[in-house]
Every structure is written in C-alpha cells, then in structure tokens.
Design an enzyme around this catalytic site. Sequence first.
Site, PDB file in Angstrom:
ATOM      1  N   ASP A 136      -5.314   8.062  10.228  1.00  0.00           N
ATOM      2  CA  ASP A 136      -3.929   7.718  10.537  1.00  0.00           C
ATOM      3  C   ASP A 136      -3.493   8.199  11.914  1.00  0.00           C
ATOM      4  O   ASP A 136      -3.867   9.282  12.358  1.00  0.00           O
ATOM      5  CB  ASP A 136      -2.994   8.305   9.472  1.00  0.00           C
ATOM      6  CG  ASP A 136      -3.226   7.686   8.108  1.00  0.00           C
ATOM      7  OD1 ASP A 136      -3.460   6.468   8.067  1.00  0.00           O
ATOM      8  OD2 ASP A 136      -3.180   8.412   7.104  1.00  0.00           O
ATOM      9  N   GLU A 150       0.864  -1.182   0.000  1.00  0.00           N
ATOM     10  CA  GLU A 150       0.000   0.000   0.000  1.00  0.00           C
ATOM     11  C   GLU A 150       0.899   1.229   0.000  1.00  0.00           C
ATOM     12  O   GLU A 150       1.658   1.448   0.942  1.00  0.00           O
ATOM     13  CB  GLU A 150      -0.884   0.025   1.247  1.00  0.00           C
ATOM     14  CG  GLU A 150      -1.972  -1.018   1.260  1.00  0.00           C
ATOM     15  CD  GLU A 150      -2.793  -0.950   2.536  1.00  0.00           C
ATOM     16  OE1 GLU A 150      -2.872   0.142   3.144  1.00  0.00           O
ATOM     17  OE2 GLU A 150      -3.338  -1.990   2.924  1.00  0.00           O
TER      18      GLU A 150
END
Length: 260
Positions: A57, A46
């Site tokens: 995140d 990824e």
Amino acid sequence: MNSLSKLFSKKNKNILSIYFTAGFPKLDDTKNILEALQESEVDMVEIGMPYSDPLADGPVIQASSMTALENGMSISKLFEQLQQYKEKNSNNAMALILMGYLNPVMQYGVEKFCKEASLLGIAGIILPDLPLQEYEQEYKWIFEKYHLSIIFLITPETSIERIQKIDELSTGFIYAVSSSSITGGKVNFRSQNNYFQKLKNLNLRNEIMIGFGIKDRASFKEANQYAAGAIIGSAYIQALSKGTHVVADTHLFINSILED
C-alpha cells in the site's frame, strides 16, 4: 457460486470495484460506506483490514490504516459491523471482498476467519503476502470448504508460468497491478500495453481486474479497454479524507466515475 462468481457470470466489462479501509475515517463508518456504495450501484467492494505494515500500500492507504487502527479497528470489530450490515441489507447485490495481510488472519485463526467471513457474505479474500505454494499446500482446502475465492496479484514482472499457476488456483479474478509500484501511484497505460496484451493472449480462465493508479473516469475507462474492470482505492480514500459526510462524499465520488 458465491456472489463474485455470479457477478462475472453476468458481467465481464466495466466492472467497478471500490476499496476502502474499514474503520476509516471513523470506526463505525463501515456500514454507512457499504450502504452508500450499494446505493451508487458499485459492482464490487474490497474492504481493507488495516494492518501496521501494509507492504503493497501507498501512503494514502497506509495513513488510513493507521487511523483505523488508532480508532480501534480489528478483525473481530469488522465482523461485528459486517453482521450489522448484513442484517439490514439482505438485498445486497455487491460482491464483497476482504483485503488484508496474512499475519492478522493467522492470529485470528485461518479456518475461523474463513468460516465467519463466509457466513457474513464475503465472496473472496486478497492476501498480498500469502505465498502461492503456502496457499496451495496449507489453506486451499479451507477456502474451498467455505466457498471463498482467493485472489492473487500479478505485476508486469510476473512470469507467464506463475500467471498460469495463479489462474489455475484462482476462483474469482486475477488482480493485475497496473505497474510495479505501490497503490496510488501514476499509471501510463500506453507504456503497459504489452503487459495487458500478454495477459489477453494467455486466454486465462479467470477474468482480469486492473488496480493501482486508477483514480478517475478517464483512467477507469482506459483500464476497461484491457480488462473486465478496474479497482479504485487511494482516490476514494482521499475523497473520504477531504469530505465531511461519508454517504454524500461516496455518492459524489462514484457519480464522478460512472456518469458521463
């Protein structure tokens, strides 16, 4: 079939996916990191497209995104780097995925983005802030036109109805967030056993990959008891942060996950 579909047709257990932020630690590290991951026989990668407001995140990946943006990373720059990688690595066996957020992709142009990504060998896209309904109504045809898999995230709180809808729309895998937290957090697999068992009992069409909190060989092995594989991000970013040479640091990190 794109490379993601081919991967799952050949392998549905112990799949290792590694996340890294494009442009980190240095702007031009992308190609070297990809080549090192390929040499280490990682199944899937990824590639994070840095964004200034990455909602899903944790602090490690947020910090790497800020560094990458300060280094000058952009979608255009990343595509240049991916072209260089593709030209020198036509034998690449890894499934490549782009992970980012909707706003920069819309600014770039969704169809232009999908077309160029597909030409560069990208197999799938993860956009955590892309609403399911908006994808189905506005963008599904574009992804299908360029043979790109769309990957949606689910959490322990995601309803069965939504999981089934995601399974219907998905063409790659379903990204099962291990717990309701940001990336890099701790995960207790035993406490989430009911969640993983629920997913297994649904007999979904798509494979499940588990992410968030997978950081070492032990957590990778544990995740594989419940899914086709696992995704490691923050721990790898930390290894790159502490290291001095991205290729050697990558080999060392992947060996620590895969070798008994």
